[in-house]
Design a protein around this motif. Structure first.
Motif, short mmCIF file in Angstrom:
data_model
loop_
_atom_site.label_atom_id
_atom_site.label_comp_id
_atom_site.label_asym_id
_atom_site.label_seq_id
_atom_site.Cartn_x
_atom_site.Cartn_y
_atom_site.Cartn_z
N GLU A 4 0.83 -1.20 0.00
CA GLU A 4 0.00 0.00 0.00
C GLU A 4 0.87 1.26 0.00
N ASN A 8 1.15 4.16 -2.85
CA ASN A 8 1.00 5.55 -2.46
C ASN A 8 2.16 6.38 -3.01
N GLU A 11 1.83 6.86 -6.72
CA GLU A 11 0.81 7.87 -7.00
C GLU A 11 1.38 9.27 -6.80
N GLN A 58 3.68 14.88 1.89
CA GLN A 58 2.79 14.12 1.02
C GLN A 58 1.45 14.83 0.86
#
Length: 123
Positions: A4, A8, A11, A58
């Motif tokens: 995951e 992330n 992305e 982020q």
């Protein structure tokens, strides 16, 4: 969990590569990093920020990306104009008026007019 986090980061990388110089500078300034340099240098510094895995950084990437999308900079063919007669141009017109593209996004370029300076001195 590890997979995951990797998705992330992928992305976030995808978001970073769509940033213009101004967004990269905002992000680097937010992180307290050097904001000067060429676009590829700024992108490299921004990508290095992902290694820190800082939630505020982020989140800032997501916020900047969202702002770009909302302003239409990623998927609009409207050329910003200061006049009230703001118009959308058909794609065929865009191709002749825009000489640079980046990531499939047309970018307006300035027209440079020759300037002749009179060098004669009047006494």
């Amino acid at each position: 969990m590890q997979e995951e986090m990797s998705e992330n980061l992928d992305e976030l990388r995808s978001m970073l590569v769509t940033f213009r110089v101004s967004e990269l500078q905002m992000l680097l300034g937010f992180a307290g990093r050097n904001k000067s340099g060429r676009k590829n240098e700024l992108q490299q510094r921004a990508l290095e920020l992902l290694r820190v895995r800082s939630h505020p950084i982020q989140q800032k990437i997501r916020d900047l990306y969202k702002a770009i999308q909302q302003s239409g900079a990623l998927n609009s063919t409207v050329i910003p104009q200061s006049s009230p007669g703001h118009k959308e141009l058909p794609p065929s017109t865009l191709n002749t008026n825009m000489s640079q593209t980046q990531g499939g996004i047309p970018r307006a370029t300035a027209t440079v007019h020759p300037y002749n300076m009179d060098t004669r001195l009047t006494v």
